[in-house]
Design a protein around this motif. Structure first.
Motif, PDB file in Angstrom:
ATOM      1  N   ASP A 127      -1.313  -7.725  -1.794  1.00 12.75           N
ATOM      2  CA  ASP A 127      -1.981  -6.565  -2.399  1.00 12.75           C
ATOM      3  C   ASP A 127      -2.708  -5.724  -1.359  1.00 12.75           C
ATOM      4  O   ASP A 127      -2.605  -4.493  -1.362  1.00 12.75           O
ATOM      5  CB  ASP A 127      -2.983  -7.013  -3.474  1.00 12.75           C
ATOM      6  N   PHE A 128      -3.435  -6.381  -0.459  1.00  8.86           N
ATOM      7  CA  PHE A 128      -4.184  -5.643   0.561  1.00  8.86           C
ATOM      8  C   PHE A 128      -3.256  -4.888   1.510  1.00  8.86           C
ATOM      9  O   PHE A 128      -3.545  -3.763   1.890  1.00  8.86           O
ATOM     10  CB  PHE A 128      -5.111  -6.561   1.354  1.00  8.86           C
ATOM     11  N   GLN A 130      -0.271  -3.684   0.878  1.00  3.59           N
ATOM     12  CA  GLN A 130       0.271  -2.518   0.188  1.00  3.59           C
ATOM     13  C   GLN A 130      -0.796  -1.449  -0.045  1.00  3.59           C
ATOM     14  O   GLN A 130      -0.523  -0.262   0.112  1.00  3.59           O
ATOM     15  CB  GLN A 130       0.912  -2.929  -1.133  1.00  3.59           C
ATOM     16  N   LYS A 131      -1.997  -1.856  -0.394  1.00  3.98           N
ATOM     17  CA  LYS A 131      -3.072  -0.886  -0.620  1.00  3.98           C
ATOM     18  C   LYS A 131      -3.478  -0.184   0.670  1.00  3.98           C
ATOM     19  O   LYS A 131      -4.028   0.910   0.634  1.00  3.98           O
ATOM     20  CB  LYS A 131      -4.270  -1.562  -1.280  1.00  3.98           C
ATOM     21  N   GLN A 136       5.602  -3.827   1.611  1.00  5.86           N
ATOM     22  CA  GLN A 136       5.296  -5.136   1.037  1.00  5.86           C
ATOM     23  C   GLN A 136       5.460  -6.247   2.066  1.00  5.86           C
ATOM     24  O   GLN A 136       6.401  -6.244   2.857  1.00  5.86           O
ATOM     25  CB  GLN A 136       6.198  -5.421  -0.151  1.00  5.86           C
TER      26      GLN A 136
END
Length: 173
Positions: A127-128, A130-131, A136
C-alpha cells in the motif's frame, strides 16, 4: 464417537500443559515511506534493485504473553539513487504456553509467530509503495522457520570459529 456435553457431564478441559499459540492482538506499530528524489525519479526508466530486510524483536509481557515486532524494510534503488524506502513495523501480542523448553518457545516466537504477522506487513508495504506513486510491489512469502534455523546454525558456526553463513536479506531485481 463424540460425547455429548451437558451440565451434568462438562466438556473435558485441555490439559494445563497443552501447547498453545494464540494471537491476541495485531497492529501496525510504525510505518514510514520516503521518496527522496520525487518527482524527478518518476521520469526515469523503472528497473529498480530492490532489497528487503526483515527483523524481529520479542519482549516478554509475563504470564506467557509476548510482544513481537516484525520490521520489514524495503529499499528500491535506480543505480545508486534511492527511489523509495519503506519501513513497516507490524506487531502482535501472543500467548505462547505449554512449551517446556526455552529452545522450543524460541522456535515458535522466531518462526511461527512472525509468519502470522507477515501478511499484514506485506500488505502495508504494498500500500505504501503504491501511495508513494510507484508500481505495485509484491513481497514473496518468507519461511521464518528456515531463517531461524539458519540463525541457529550461524551462531553455532561462529561459536566454533567457522565462517558465518549467509544473511537473512532478500534481493529482488
Amino acid at each position: 464417537m463424540a460425547a455429548d456435553v451437558t451440565p451434568e457431564s462438562p466438556a473435558v478441559l485441555p490439559q494445563a500443559d497443552a501447547r498453545q499459540v494464540m494471537l491476541q492482538k495485531f497492529y501496525l506499530r510504525d510505518a514510514s515511506v520516503e521518496a527522496p528524489l520525487a518527482p524527478q525519479i518518476f521520469s526515469r526508466p523503472w528497473q529498480p534493485q530492490v532489497d528487503v530486510n526483515v527483523a524481529t524483536n520479542v519482549q516478554s509481557l509475563g504470564d506467557d504473553q509476548f510482544h513481537l515486532v516484525l520490521t520489514v524494510t524495503v529499499t528500491a534503488k535506480l543505480g545508486t539513487d534511492v527511489a523509495f524506502l519503506v519501513e513497516v513495523q507490524q506487531a502482535g501480542v501472543f500467548v505462547v504456553r505449554g512449551f517446556p523448553s526455552e529452545p522450543e518457545r524460541a522456535a515458535v516466537l522466531a518462526g511461527y509467530c512472525p509468519s502470522l504477522l507477515f501478511p499484514f506487513a506485506r500488505e502495508a508495504v504494498s500500500d505504501f509503495v503504491q501511495k508513494a506513486g510507484f508500481p505495485q510491489l509484491l513481497l514473496q512469502p518468507i519461511n521464518f522457520e528456515a531463517l531461524f534455523i539458519e540463525h541457529l546454525n550461524r551462531a553455532r558456526a561462529e561459536a566454533q570459529g567457522a565462517a558465518p553463513a549467509t544473511t537473512a536479506e532478500a534481493t529482488t531485481h
